[in-house]
Write an enzyme that holds these catalytic residues in place. Structure first.
Site, PDB file in Angstrom:
ATOM      1  CG  ASP A 189      -5.408  -6.221   0.033  1.00 38.25           C
ATOM      2  OD1 ASP A 189      -5.441  -7.110   0.896  1.00 38.25           O
ATOM      3  OD2 ASP A 189      -5.322  -5.016   0.323  1.00 38.25           O
ATOM      4  CG  HIS A 235      -1.910  -1.154   1.211  1.00 38.20           C
ATOM      5  ND1 HIS A 235      -2.715  -1.530   0.156  1.00 38.20           N
ATOM      6  CD2 HIS A 235      -2.120  -2.073   2.190  1.00 38.20           C
ATOM      7  CE1 HIS A 235      -3.385  -2.616   0.476  1.00 38.20           C
ATOM      8  NE2 HIS A 235      -3.047  -2.968   1.702  1.00 38.20           N
TER       9      HIS A 235
END
Length: 467
Positions: free
Chosen positions: A331, A280
């Site tokens: 994810d 991220h």
């Protein structure tokens, strides 16, 4: 379930996307281990060499996966409080995770990995933190859930980098774990023992083994240092992945705890280098962008999940201007399509900057070509696997597009890839996929598609039933 065996060890492509860009009339050859031994542009096809029926691309590494969350995808799209957030989503996700056992995890992962292959992912980094039984006690075989993931990957034929997660605390300052986190918790010594136990089964199927300290809020400084040192004493080049700076609440809590932002703290206190993947890294200031890029770590971007969770937008132009390396992950698997991740990444930058064609370069003016090549190079580095594209010495991980797909038909190769990413209307233009030279997807389908899909649907239905 078995993968389809290759009938040959060669392929001729009228168009292929090589690390330096598009090339014409490329002959690709690989050896029995699945490693490319010849990538020859401007070639005449050798007798008996099969011909690709569409453009050939490098397979995409998926650098961030929580496999079990595929069973939860789409089940939190309702307002549960006045202002929903990542944190309220996490509470619901924990509730789902508490019900999973080894059979359910393997069923979900098997279907997920088939979805990945059919969309153009050829390897996956599994950020695995579901370790124990629902009450937090270990399974009789401590690695039970890790082994379920390895079986799923082997059965469908996808490459895997297994990243067991070190998770010890619920927040900065070594706060005790919450009730929903008890399945995740391991001591540092226990984690290193798990890595030792997993080394042989990983090696047996060509998997890479690394470590994922969950986040700075979940692992205290001393444990983080000891775990990374222990990992690299076993395997010096092993990858290290960590969630970092995903949410502003995390940044604010880190500032309160340490006086530093998360990425700055990590760079000051840990030997961050090319072995690391900063998952991220959404919220960095200018100095953090420059320093993190200079460390040669990969930024692991997950555009669909980051959009779904309201994380914010990574500044891709700033990162690339600093020669930063990046890769893509799915994810939470709210989407499992590699092309869609590329599209959402680009569209996020367009919305942020109010410009078009942001992720392009003088060398690669076509947006999809630039994005794909960058994601493959960064993905190979982050996964610790020789999957950096169609080049000699790399694994023969390849994706062939369907040149007859309505979005692609009649276009040149670069425009076909652009249309696959931006104009396929959520219908897949992937026709074939090879992993290590073995063809695992043909006519858009994996051989195990139907049974895995049926098992997934039954498994999910059982898991979401009312108690």
């Amino acid at each position: 379930m078995t993968t389809m065996e290759p009938s040959t060890q060669s392929l001729f492509a009228a168009d292929a996307l090589l690390p330096g860009g598009w090339a014409r009339n490329v002959e690709l050859r690989w050896d029995a281990s699945g490693q490319l031994t010849q990538v020859q542009p401007d070639a005449a096809p050798s007798p008996g060499t099969p011909r690709a029926t569409g453009p050939v691309l490098p397979g995409m590494p998926n650098v961030h996966s929580h496999a079990f969350q595929r069973g939860f995808a789409g089940l939190s799209e309702f307002r549960g409080q006045a202002q929903d957030s990542f944190w309220s989503w996490r509470t619901l996700m924990y509730r789902f995770a508490a019900r999973l056992g080894p059979e359910q995890l393997e069923a979900i992962a098997t279907w997920l990995y088939i979805e990945m292959l059919e969309s153009g992912y050829t390897s996956v980094c599994e950020f695995h933190y579901l370790h124990h039984q629902p009450d937090g006690t270990p399974y009789a075989t401590d690695a039970e859930l890790s082994l379920a993931l390895l079986r799923a990957a082997a059965n469908v034929g996808i490459g895997i980098t297994l990243l067991p997660v070190l998770y010890q605390h619920s927040g900065f300052g070594a706060l005790p774990p919450a009730e929903g986190q008890k399945r995740f918790i391991r001591s540092t010594d226990n984690m290193l023992a798990l890595l030792q136990a997993l080394a042989a089964p990983c090696a047996a199927q060509g998997a890479v083994l690394g470590l994922a300290p969950h986040s700075l809020r979940a692992v205290a400084p001393q444990a983080l240092q000891e775990a990374v040192q222990g990992l690299h004493a076993m395997q010096p080049r092993a990858p290290v992945h960590i969630h970092i700076a995903e949410q502003m609440a995390e940044v604010d809590a880190c500032l309160q705890w340490s006086g530093q932002r998360p990425v700055a703290w990590l760079l000051d206190h840990m030997p961050v280098d090319a072995r690391w993947c900063l998952v991220h890294a959404t919220h960095m200031d200018e100095a953090e962008y420059a320093r993190a890029a200079a460390s040669q770590a990969v930024a692991g971007l997950c555009p669909l999940t980051e959009a779904n969770l309201g994380d914010g937008l990574f500044d891709l132009p700033r990162w690339e201007q600093a020669a930063g390396r990046w890769a893509l992950g799915s994810d939470s698997h709210i989407g499992t399509n590699a092309a869609e991740e590329l599209m959402v990444l680009e569209y996020g930058q367009r919305l942020r900057l109010m410009q078009r064609n942001v992720a392009a370069s003088a060398r690669q003016p076509h947006v999809a070509s630039h994005l794909l090549l960058q994601a493959v190079a960064g993905g190979a580095q982050a996964s610790g696997r020789a999957v950096a594209g169609l080049a000699v010495g790399q694994q023969a991980d390849m994706v062939m597009l369907d040149a007859g797909h309505v979005a692609l038909a009649g276009l040149d190769a670069a425009a076909q890839l652009d249309s696959h990413v931006f104009a396929s209307s959520r219908s897949s233009a992937v026709e074939g996929v090879w992993v290590g030279g073995r063809r695992v997807v043909e006519q858009g389908r994996h051989a195990g598609h139907c049974p895995a899909q049926d098992t997934f649907v039954k498994t999910r239905a059982a898991l979401i039933q009312e108690d």
